[in-house]
Scaffold this active site. Structure first.
Site, PDB file in Angstrom:
ATOM      1  CB  CYS A  20      -0.447   5.493  -2.024  1.00 39.64           C
ATOM      2  SG  CYS A  20      -0.935   6.813  -0.948  1.00 39.64           S
ATOM      3  CG  ASP A  21      -0.701   0.105  -6.073  1.00 41.19           C
ATOM      4  OD1 ASP A  21       0.340   0.276  -6.753  1.00 41.19           O
ATOM      5  OD2 ASP A  21      -1.196  -1.001  -5.853  1.00 41.19           O
TER       6      ASP A  21
END
Ligand SMILES: Cc1ncc(COP(=O)(O)O)c(C=O)c1O
Length: 380
Positions: free
Chosen positions: A329-330
């Protein structure tokens, strides 16, 4: 590199992300190193890819090893422990150098029974070694130019040339034996002058030590940094080797033992990463592929090793400049902002990256719950 068809079969069998290690290439790299630098014993820097099977293959090819932690030491020791014990007191040095200049007291205590060869670069370390590992032999790590290296190391380690002999004499006064000098010109050093200058500096420190009464040094460790042909701009290894041989033979008599700690050189070209496209989007007019491997995993070298890996498709098609994202998700998880790939790839299609064996899975993390790549060894 393993044939594309075989890579596809392996990915089908094992799934992705997959990390394929070709042991024929490990053996070829070791042989090339020894062929072009016959005077230099190679101590593979295990940190580049600390895999027991890689260590085994290189051990069988004749390699010695540079370790930087007790877990790395134990991987190697597993293979050398059954070697016939030589009478020489320094038998373990033939196979292992503990080349981290800063060691915890506890680590030194554990190392002491093995009479290890360790590096150091400051007074505090001398006191620590004296207290916890008085059986160790020492190599003083020098600070040398890292100009043009992909990974700079001299800001963290190395005694300044002006303090080198003082540190040798201080260790001598403490009752320790300084066996020689070491340096590291920076990883992926394409500027061959770094090696030339470092060898010359080491020779002048040998001379100064002798002139100040210290004559016990018998080895020079020229470190790592040997460059890998990630692209065509990297000049051939044999050109570098020619320069190194010329300087070593000019400045160091035959009885001085020469060591090196190649990490990247041995393993980078031996591995290929295979990933699957798991998402596809157009953002701000640019095609984006999402794959199941990223900078927290096999592509960690993008962050930690300052290395960029090219991605290739197994399928042909008109190419687009696209972004390739990792699976987490980064937003930091970007494998490439500008990759030339066919624009018509579909979810489930595979990509591969060559020359990704060094400092890649070695620093992979389990971030976000995504599993690291499965490692598969071929041509063992
Ligand atoms: C002390 C030491 N030796 C050897 C190496 C291996 O260097 P390379 O992979 O550039 O050959 C490193 C890399 O960081 C190192 O710190």
């Amino acid at each position: 590199m393993v044939k594309l068809k075989v890579l596809q079969q392996l990915a089908k069998h094992h799934g992705t992300p997959l990390f394929v290690v070709d042991h024929d290439i490990l053996r070829k790299n070791y042989a090339e190193f020894r062929k072009h630098l016959p005077r230099v014993q190679a101590y593979y820097a295990v940190k580049a890819f600390a895999d027991p099977q890689v260590v085994k293959t290189l051990f069988e090819a004749g390699s010695s090893f540079d370790v930087a932690s007790m877990p790395e030491f134990k991987i190697v020791h597993e293979f050398i422990k059954d070697m016939p014990h030589k009478e020489r007191q320094d038998w373990i040095w033939d196979k292992i150098i503990y080349a981290h200049p800063i060691k915890a007291g506890k680590t030194l205590q554990e190392l002491n029974p093995y009479k290890p060869l360790v590096t150091y670069d400051n007074s505090e370390e001398i006191r620590k070694i004296k207290k916890y590992a008085p059986n160790a032999g020492l190599a003083l790590r020098l600070k040398v130019l890292n100009t043009g290296a992909m990974v700079e190391l001299s800001s963290k380690f190395g005694a300044a040339p002006g303090e080198a002999v003082d540190l040798i004499l201080e260790a001598d006064r403490a009752g320790l034996v300084v066996e020689g000098l070491s340096f590291h010109v920076g990883s992926q050093t394409t500027n061959f002058e770094n090696f030339v200058q470092a060898i010359n500096l080491a020779a002048s420190i040998f001379e100064e030590a002798k002139s100040r009464g210290y004559t016990k040094m018998n080895l020079l460790d020229i470190g790592g940094g040997f460059p890998v042909p990630y692209d065509k701009s990297v000049k051939p290894f044999k050109e570098l080797a020619k320069k190194i041989n010329a300087e070593l033979n000019r400045l160091f008599p035959k009885e001085i033992q020469i060591l090196a700690e190649p990490g990247r050189f041995m393993v980078a070209t031996a591995a290929t990463a295979i990933s699957t496209i798991i998402g596809k989007a157009v953002r701000d007019g640019k095609l984006c592929y999402y794959i199941d491997d990223g900078v927290y995993h096999t592509f960690s070298g993008i962050l930690f090793d300052h290395c960029q890996y090219r991605l290739n498709a197994f399928k042909n098609g008109p190419k687009d400049i696209c972004t390739v994202f990792g699976p987490t998700c980064d937003a930091l998880d970007v494998v490439s902002m500008s990759e030339e790939l066919p624009g018509n790839l579909k979810l489930g299609d595979l990509l591969y990256s060559k020359n990704i064996g060094a400092y890649s899975v070695a620093s992979s993390t389990p971030f976000n719950g995504f599993p690291p790549a499965k490692i598969v060894h071929v041509n063992k």
